[in-house]
Design a protein around this motif. Structure first.
Motif, mmCIF file in Angstrom:
data_model
loop_
_atom_site.group_PDB
_atom_site.id
_atom_site.type_symbol
_atom_site.label_atom_id
_atom_site.label_comp_id
_atom_site.label_asym_id
_atom_site.label_seq_id
_atom_site.Cartn_x
_atom_site.Cartn_y
_atom_site.Cartn_z
ATOM 1 N N SER A 180 0.836 -1.204 0.000
ATOM 2 C CA SER A 180 0.000 0.000 0.000
ATOM 3 C C SER A 180 0.875 1.259 0.000
ATOM 4 N N PHE A 181 2.037 1.198 0.628
ATOM 5 C CA PHE A 181 2.978 2.314 0.553
ATOM 6 C C PHE A 181 3.513 2.452 -0.876
ATOM 7 N N ALA A 182 3.818 1.333 -1.515
ATOM 8 C CA ALA A 182 4.304 1.369 -2.904
ATOM 9 C C ALA A 182 3.253 1.977 -3.828
ATOM 10 N N GLU A 183 2.008 1.571 -3.667
ATOM 11 C CA GLU A 183 0.930 2.121 -4.509
ATOM 12 C C GLU A 183 0.795 3.628 -4.334
ATOM 13 N N ALA A 184 1.109 4.114 -3.121
ATOM 14 C CA ALA A 184 1.020 5.547 -2.839
ATOM 15 C C ALA A 184 2.286 6.290 -3.274
ATOM 16 N N GLY A 185 3.228 5.582 -3.889
ATOM 17 C CA GLY A 185 4.491 6.201 -4.285
ATOM 18 C C GLY A 185 5.392 6.481 -3.096
ATOM 19 N N MET A 186 5.203 5.706 -2.026
ATOM 20 C CA MET A 186 5.924 5.916 -0.776
ATOM 21 C C MET A 186 6.763 4.695 -0.388
ATOM 22 N N MET A 195 4.984 -9.696 -0.290
ATOM 23 C CA MET A 195 4.435 -8.452 -0.814
ATOM 24 C C MET A 195 2.980 -8.673 -1.201
ATOM 25 N N GLY A 196 2.158 -7.660 -0.959
ATOM 26 C CA GLY A 196 0.739 -7.773 -1.218
ATOM 27 C C GLY A 196 0.307 -7.395 -2.622
ATOM 28 N N GLY A 197 1.217 -7.351 -3.569
ATOM 29 C CA GLY A 197 0.882 -7.014 -4.943
ATOM 30 C C GLY A 197 2.131 -7.038 -5.805
ATOM 31 N N ARG A 198 1.960 -6.634 -7.059
ATOM 32 C CA ARG A 198 3.072 -6.665 -8.019
ATOM 33 C C ARG A 198 3.874 -5.373 -7.973
ATOM 34 N N LEU A 199 5.193 -5.526 -7.907
ATOM 35 C CA LEU A 199 6.105 -4.383 -7.930
ATOM 36 C C LEU A 199 7.167 -4.604 -8.982
ATOM 37 N N ASP A 200 7.597 -3.535 -9.588
ATOM 38 C CA ASP A 200 8.779 -3.573 -10.437
ATOM 39 C C ASP A 200 9.944 -3.091 -9.582
ATOM 40 N N LEU A 201 11.011 -3.886 -9.583
ATOM 41 C CA LEU A 201 12.175 -3.601 -8.750
ATOM 42 C C LEU A 201 13.441 -3.636 -9.590
ATOM 43 N N LEU A 204 21.782 -16.556 5.179
ATOM 44 C CA LEU A 204 20.809 -15.740 4.457
ATOM 45 C C LEU A 204 21.406 -15.080 3.219
ATOM 46 N N LEU A 205 20.646 -15.092 2.140
ATOM 47 C CA LEU A 205 20.960 -14.323 0.949
ATOM 48 C C LEU A 205 20.330 -12.951 1.146
ATOM 49 N N GLU A 206 21.075 -11.882 0.878
ATOM 50 C CA GLU A 206 20.546 -10.537 1.046
ATOM 51 C C GLU A 206 20.464 -9.839 -0.300
ATOM 52 N N ALA A 207 19.391 -9.101 -0.492
ATOM 53 C CA ALA A 207 19.222 -8.360 -1.743
ATOM 54 C C ALA A 207 18.604 -7.003 -1.438
ATOM 55 N N ARG A 208 19.173 -5.973 -2.050
ATOM 56 C CA ARG A 208 18.657 -4.616 -1.911
ATOM 57 C C ARG A 208 18.125 -4.188 -3.275
ATOM 58 N N PHE A 209 16.873 -3.763 -3.298
ATOM 59 C CA PHE A 209 16.199 -3.378 -4.532
ATOM 60 C C PHE A 209 15.698 -1.947 -4.437
ATOM 61 N N ALA A 210 15.780 -1.219 -5.533
ATOM 62 C CA ALA A 210 15.079 0.062 -5.676
ATOM 63 C C ALA A 210 13.711 -0.259 -6.231
ATOM 64 N N VAL A 211 12.696 0.423 -5.734
ATOM 65 C CA VAL A 211 11.343 0.245 -6.253
ATOM 66 C C VAL A 211 11.188 1.171 -7.444
ATOM 67 N N THR A 212 10.847 0.580 -8.587
ATOM 68 C CA THR A 212 10.674 1.394 -9.794
ATOM 69 C C THR A 212 9.210 1.584 -10.163
ATOM 70 N N GLY A 213 8.302 0.845 -9.526
ATOM 71 C CA GLY A 213 6.880 1.041 -9.778
ATOM 72 C C GLY A 213 6.016 -0.028 -9.167
#
Length: 181
Positions: free
Chosen positions: A126-132, A152-158, A169-178
């Protein structure tokens, strides 16, 4: 500028918690902070405010040592919930509604630091959908659960920005693109 960051852990098949809302599968994993690409202690120094959903809040409260324990985070915490909270900890504020309705207040409280979205996956989306939602940092445990609370509660482009290892643990850092509905 305030960044919104979802710093979390997941099973290999994409669940934050099992079907009983347990994290035992995660807490039993060997870690080594020296190996981490973003050690928790370093991450949390940049956090000025925390947001969490009600299920995550209830899980944390249920795992405090005693009822008299203080809230586990020093930063002001906003719990997204339509119901009143049963515990009254200093620094906890219950809010409801969409994240955008609380953006100004979150950023004012965070100051020049970040907002950490602790959980869960629906709230993060819901934060992603709000651009946050600017970043997703996820530790992936070498275990499958088959069902539970999804990452995640929906589809994101990362966009993958960094990859590393912390013990098992495998660690991954992603930027949210949409966010996609």
């Amino acid at each position: 500028m305030t960044r919104y960051r979802f710093f979390t852990a997941t099973s290999l098949d994409g669940f934050l918690a099992d079907e009983h809302e347990s994290l035992d599968w995660l807490l039993s994993q060997p870690t080594d902070a020296e190996q981490s690409i973003l050690p928790y202690d370093v991450f949390v120094q940049d956090v000025g405010a925390i947001v969490t959903g009600r299920a995550t809040y209830d899980w944390v409260v249920g795992h405090l040592e005693t009822v008299a324990d203080a809230w586990v985070y020093d930063q002001p915490t906003f719990v997204f919930s339509h119901r009143e909270l049963p515990e009254d900890f200093t620094g906890i504020t219950r809010v409801s509604g969409p994240p955008a309705a609380h953006r100004a207040r979150l950023e004012e409280v965070a100051g020049d630091k970040d907002v950490w979205i602790v959980g869960g996956g629906d709230l993060a989306f819901s934060f992603a959908e709000a651009g946050m939602l600017d970043e997703v940092f996820v530790s992936i445990a070498p275990v499958t659960l088959g069902s539970g609370k999804p990452l995640m509660g929906g589809r994101l482009d990362l966009e993958l920005r960094e990859l590393g290892r912390n013990g098992a643990l495998l660690e991954a850092r992603f930027a949210v693109t949409g966010a996609r509905s």
